[in-house]
Motif scaffolding. Structure first.
Motif, PDB file in Angstrom:
ATOM      1  N   GLY A   1       0.815  -1.202   0.000  1.00 21.71           N
ATOM      2  CA  GLY A   1       0.000   0.000   0.000  1.00 21.71           C
ATOM      3  C   GLY A   1       0.847   1.249   0.000  1.00 21.71           C
ATOM      4  N   ALA A   2       0.214   2.367  -0.334  1.00 24.58           N
ATOM      5  CA  ALA A   2       0.920   3.644  -0.354  1.00 24.58           C
ATOM      6  C   ALA A   2      -0.074   4.777  -0.159  1.00 24.58           C
ATOM      7  CB  ALA A   2       1.668   3.836  -1.670  1.00 24.58           C
ATOM      8  N   ILE A   3       0.338   5.803   0.601  1.00 23.12           N
ATOM      9  CA  ILE A   3      -0.433   7.024   0.776  1.00 23.12           C
ATOM     10  C   ILE A   3       0.229   8.086  -0.085  1.00 23.12           C
ATOM     11  CG2 ILE A   3      -1.348   8.701   2.398  1.00 23.12           C
ATOM     12  CD1 ILE A   3      -2.382   5.845   2.803  1.00 23.12           C
ATOM     13  N   LEU A   4      -0.533   8.666  -1.009  1.00 24.08           N
ATOM     14  CA  LEU A   4       0.034   9.570  -2.009  1.00 24.08           C
ATOM     15  C   LEU A   4      -0.612  10.948  -1.925  1.00 24.08           C
ATOM     16  CD1 LEU A   4      -0.272   7.044  -4.972  1.00 24.08           C
ATOM     17  CD2 LEU A   4       1.726   7.375  -3.506  1.00 24.08           C
ATOM     18  N   SER A   5       0.103  11.944  -2.437  1.00 23.84           N
ATOM     19  CA  SER A   5      -0.435  13.300  -2.496  1.00 23.84           C
ATOM     20  C   SER A   5      -0.790  13.702  -3.925  1.00 23.84           C
ATOM     21  CB  SER A   5       0.594  14.298  -1.934  1.00 23.84           C
ATOM     22  OG  SER A   5       1.808  14.228  -2.661  1.00 23.84           O
ATOM     23  N   GLY A   6      -0.638  12.795  -4.870  1.00 27.84           N
ATOM     24  CA  GLY A   6      -0.967  13.067  -6.263  1.00 27.84           C
ATOM     25  C   GLY A   6      -1.097  11.779  -7.042  1.00 27.84           C
TER      26      GLY A   6
ATOM     27  N   TYR B   1      -7.630  15.396  -7.067  1.00 32.20           N
ATOM     28  CA  TYR B   1      -7.490  14.652  -5.824  1.00 32.20           C
ATOM     29  C   TYR B   1      -6.151  14.992  -5.182  1.00 32.20           C
ATOM     30  CZ  TYR B   1     -11.488  11.983  -7.422  1.00 32.20           C
ATOM     31  OH  TYR B   1     -12.730  11.616  -7.841  1.00 32.20           O
ATOM     32  N   ARG B   2      -6.211  15.432  -3.917  1.00 40.72           N
ATOM     33  CA  ARG B   2      -5.004  15.879  -3.220  1.00 40.72           C
ATOM     34  C   ARG B   2      -4.492  14.843  -2.223  1.00 40.72           C
ATOM     35  NH1 ARG B   2      -6.283  22.077  -1.686  1.00 40.72           N
ATOM     36  NH2 ARG B   2      -4.020  22.229  -1.749  1.00 40.72           N
TER      37      ARG B   2
END
Length: 206
Positions: free
Chosen positions: A134-139, A150-151
């Protein structure tokens, strides 16, 4: 207060005496102590409110995970499982959820469901890494959702056969999915979704 003892204890006196006196050089100990206690009280209240906010947010996420997993259990088809996954977005503070699968031949039937997007080969590895779950992204909204704006994004690898796939949540707000508890809860739901899809596609357990 024992004035003689206070006067003899320089360390204690330094803790009580403020850095500066008033214009006449007179220090009001009572006022100083009251203001110090007031500031400490305000700081403690702010810390309490912050901790309460975190706890409330964690509770809402946990309840959302429970409801979403129950909806997956109630699904009676692959299409219903995907619908339950995409409908779970608001429970996790997201504006949209989508099931992404890397393009390959013979996927026309599977990708006919609403909420399923074809993505370019290699996208899953690019998003979560070769071995990441998994990964948490800002873009990356344009790549995964087909649109920008989506930010905050949370993407989780789904092991459902030979084709790499992702479950992706998108939010228009910044830092929506930050925090270990949030990531853990969303990861748990992704694992439940993975198992539901494998069951409906009659795929072996991994």
């Amino acid at each position: 207060m024992h004035r003689d003892q206070l006067a003899a204890d320089g360390e204690l006196l330094s803790l009580l005496v403020p850095a500066r006196a008033d214009e006449d050089g007179v220090i009001d100990f009572t006022r100083y102590v009251l203001e110090k206690l007031r500031d400490e009280n305000l700081a403690l209240k702010a810390e309490r409110d912050a901790l309460k906010s975190v706890a409330d947010r964690g509770t809402r996420l946990s309840d959302g995970v429970k409801r979403a997993i129950l909806d997956l259990i109630d699904a009676r088809s692959f299409a219903e499982a995907i619908l339950a996954a995409t409908a779970a977005a608001p429970a996790f503070g997201a504006d949209r959820a989508v099931f992404c699968i890397e393009a390959a031949d013979g996927l026309a039937a599977a990708t006919s469901c609403e909420g399923v997007r074809l993505i370019a080969p290699g996208t899953v590895t690019a998003v979560v890494g070769p071995d990441g779950m998994g990964a948490i992204l800002s873009g990356g909204g344009e790549l995964l959702f087909g649109r920008t704006g989506y930010r905050s994004l949370a993407a989780f690898r789904l092991r459902i056969g030979s084709q790499p796939a992702l479950y992706v949540l998108g939010s228009l707000a910044e830092n929506r999915f930050d925090g270990r508890d949030c990531e853990a809860d969303l990861g748990l739901f992704a694992r439940a979704l993975e198992r539901a899809i494998r069951a409906w596609l009659d795929l072996p357990k991994s």
